[in-house]
Design an enzyme around this catalytic site. Structure first.
Site, short mmCIF file in Angstrom:
data_model
loop_
_atom_site.label_atom_id
_atom_site.label_comp_id
_atom_site.label_asym_id
_atom_site.label_seq_id
_atom_site.Cartn_x
_atom_site.Cartn_y
_atom_site.Cartn_z
N HIS A 1 0.84 -1.21 0.00
CA HIS A 1 0.00 0.00 0.00
C HIS A 1 0.88 1.26 0.00
CE1 HIS A 1 -3.63 2.40 1.18
NE2 HIS A 1 -2.70 3.18 1.72
N GLU A 2 1.79 1.34 0.97
CA GLU A 2 2.66 2.52 1.04
C GLU A 2 3.58 2.56 -0.19
OE1 GLU A 2 1.80 4.69 3.18
OE2 GLU A 2 0.57 3.33 4.41
N HIS B 1 1.83 4.42 -2.82
CA HIS B 1 1.98 5.88 -2.62
C HIS B 1 3.35 6.32 -3.11
CE1 HIS B 1 -1.66 6.75 -0.36
NE2 HIS B 1 -1.39 5.87 0.58
N GLU C 1 -4.82 7.73 -2.74
CA GLU C 1 -5.38 6.43 -2.32
C GLU C 1 -5.72 5.56 -3.52
OE1 GLU C 1 -5.85 4.84 0.84
OE2 GLU C 1 -4.36 6.38 1.20
ZN ZN Z 1 -2.87 5.26 2.03
#
Ligand code: ZN
Length: 502
Positions: A267-268, A271, A297
């Protein structure tokens, strides 16, 4: 000084932005250090340094010189190149933001928020909503008032939404959530009637040193170059991007829950790939970094869920995972892991929820906030409304406010109107997948052969590189056309019907 020469004014703008970026870089490193490596006792000294650094930035941004400069450049927009036009547009907005709330109200609000965090924390531990209610009433009142300062022509909740996501409105969200409700509520019920996959093999000890090695492997698989992105540990995972050549991610290792670090890393990592893909020429200006929370997101969830929780991705990483954890995964197949990481089950707590039910948690908070700010719900009635909506959307009974409306810190921090963009990000991601596949063909075969770079290249070309150069809605629409929640609803229906044999 007053400006008469355009080139001189542009040079001054570049100088101011380079200065602000340099200070932000320094403060970002201090924040990262505070959450990852600094000893507890460092807080006081850091606080003093931060006050000095942020004071310099504030004084520069709020100075008469900057205001005159921005006013002058605003009158010469047609003569500026596209980058400087957008820079002036952003600077003009932030100049206006600095002066729109009367100073004494701004101070009073911050004094209130300083106390609110502690009061919320105790109220949550003691399951005592009544103790938090008076503070929440004041926070709601301030936000309704501020909404009028932000944009008196908008409905108050629309004005608040717009603070977090430019252009977002209740009209868009009502349509979005209505579609999700129509499709996902029955889907959650149907999934609930099927047997759940076995997740027992994930509940044993996975030593942290080995989890760390596996997180590095996952970063490599998704294409994060260790020369430009590193990982450390913090209480809650986060990403901080300093420029397109320097992004840091964090995770948290839980010995008995290896998928937490796995998926927070991906997830990170999503980003981070976004921030690393922003056009290099924006470094040192307000155009660098991600466009908004929903676009951010959309990227993190694209890597985490659409790629990371696909069958092909699990098959790709499973051999390495077996090599790192041979004892724990003895007798387990890639299919077992695929089903385990896609287990969907209605629950009470948003941060522990799965891909299917996540948006429902956000929808409850949206409905409650909309009514609070709209003046149709009183603070004292929040728990009853919260619990009613959890029953309606997720089919669960909320046993306490600790696990209910007191679960998150966001209201005590004053963040009202912040959450909906999270759910919107997931839906944006699903539509991006659809458009990407119409150009590249299905992404599954790319994932199967480990060619995540081909997918990243598409996202970089259509989303990442623009940074803050375009408004978030424009980035999305230029890449994907008009937003339609149907793609997200279809994606979830197809995926979960197959997994649960509906
Ligand atoms: Zn996030």
């Amino acid at each position: 000084m007053s400006y008469t020469n355009l080139n001189e004014a542009i040079a001054r703008l570049d100088e101011i932005e380079a200065t602000v970026s340099a200070y932000s870089h320094a403060m970002g490193v201090l924040n990262l250090d505070a959450s990852t490596a600094a000893p507890l006792g460092a807080a006081e000294g850091r606080g003093k340094t931060m006050a000095v650094l942020s004071g310099v930035v504030y004084n520069l941004a709020a100075s008469d010189d900057t205001r005159e400069l921005v006013a002058y450049l605003s009158e010469h927009m047609e003569e500026l190149d596209a980058n400087h036009r957008r820079q002036v547009e952003i600077q003009k907005k932030s100049c206006e933001q600095l002066v729109r709330i009367p100073q004494e109200e701004y101070i009073a609000y911050n004094v209130l928020l300083n106390k609110a965090e502690g009061i919320w924390r105790v109220a949550k531990i003691e399951n005592n909503f009544a103790a938090f209610a008076p503070v929440l009433e004041k926070i709601v009142a301030f936000n309704r008032k501020f909404a009028g300062y932000y944009d008196p022509d908008k409905a108050p909740y629309d004005a608040l939404l717009n603070e977090y996501e430019e252009g977002l409105s209740m009209q868009t969200l009502d349509g979005f959530f209505a579609e999700l409700r129509r499709v996902i509520v029955p889907l959650i019920r149907a999934v609930g009637e099927k047997p759940q996959p076995d997740t027992g093999f994930l509940e044993q000890s996975f030593p942290i040193e080995e989890q760390k090695a596996f997180a590095k492997y996952l970063m490599d698989v998704i294409g994060l170059d260790p020369n430009y992105c590193t990982i450390t540990e913090s209480e809650h995972p986060f990403t901080c991007g300093f420029n397109c050549h320097d992004v840091r991610i964090t995770t948290h290792y839980h010995e008995y829950n290896p998928t937490f670090a796995m998926y927070s890393t991906i997830h990170e990592g999503g980003h981070a790939l976004y921030e690393l893909g922003v056009d290099e020429s924006y470094n040192g200006t307000c155009l660098s970094g991600g466009a908004s929370m929903s676009i951010h997101e959309s990227q993190s969830r694209f890597y985490e869920n659409i790629i990371g929780r696909s069958r092909e991705f699990i098959e790709l990483i499973f051999p390495k995972m077996q090599e790192v954890f041979p004892r724990q995964l003895q007798g387990v197949t890639a299919e077992d892991l695929y089903r385990a990481v896609n287990k969907a089950q209605p629950s009470l707590v948003r941060t522990e929820s799965d891909e299917l039910t996540y948006a429902m948690h956000v929808m409850v908070r949206y409905e409650v906030e909309k009514q609070l700010i709209g003046g149709t719900l009183e603070v004292k009635d929040v728990p009853a409304e919260w619990n009613r909506l959890y029953k309606e959307y997720l089919g669960v009974d909320v046993p306490s406010d600790t696990l209910g409306c007191l679960q998150d810190s966001h209201w005590s921090g004053g963040a009202i109107g912040y959450f909906p963009s999270y759910a919107l990000g997931s839906a944006y991601g699903a539509q991006m997948k659809h458009v990407c596949e119409s150009e590249l063909g299905p992404i599954a075969p790319f994932i199967a052969k480990g060619d995540i770079a081909a997918i990243t290249a598409w996202l970089r070309e259509h989303i990442h590189r623009f940074g803050n150069f375009k408004k978030p809605a424009a980035i999305f629409e230029d890449a994907c056309g008009k937003f339609d929640p149907k793609y997200f609803a279809d994606y979830l229906t197809e995926k979960y019907s197959a997994i649960y044999g509906l």
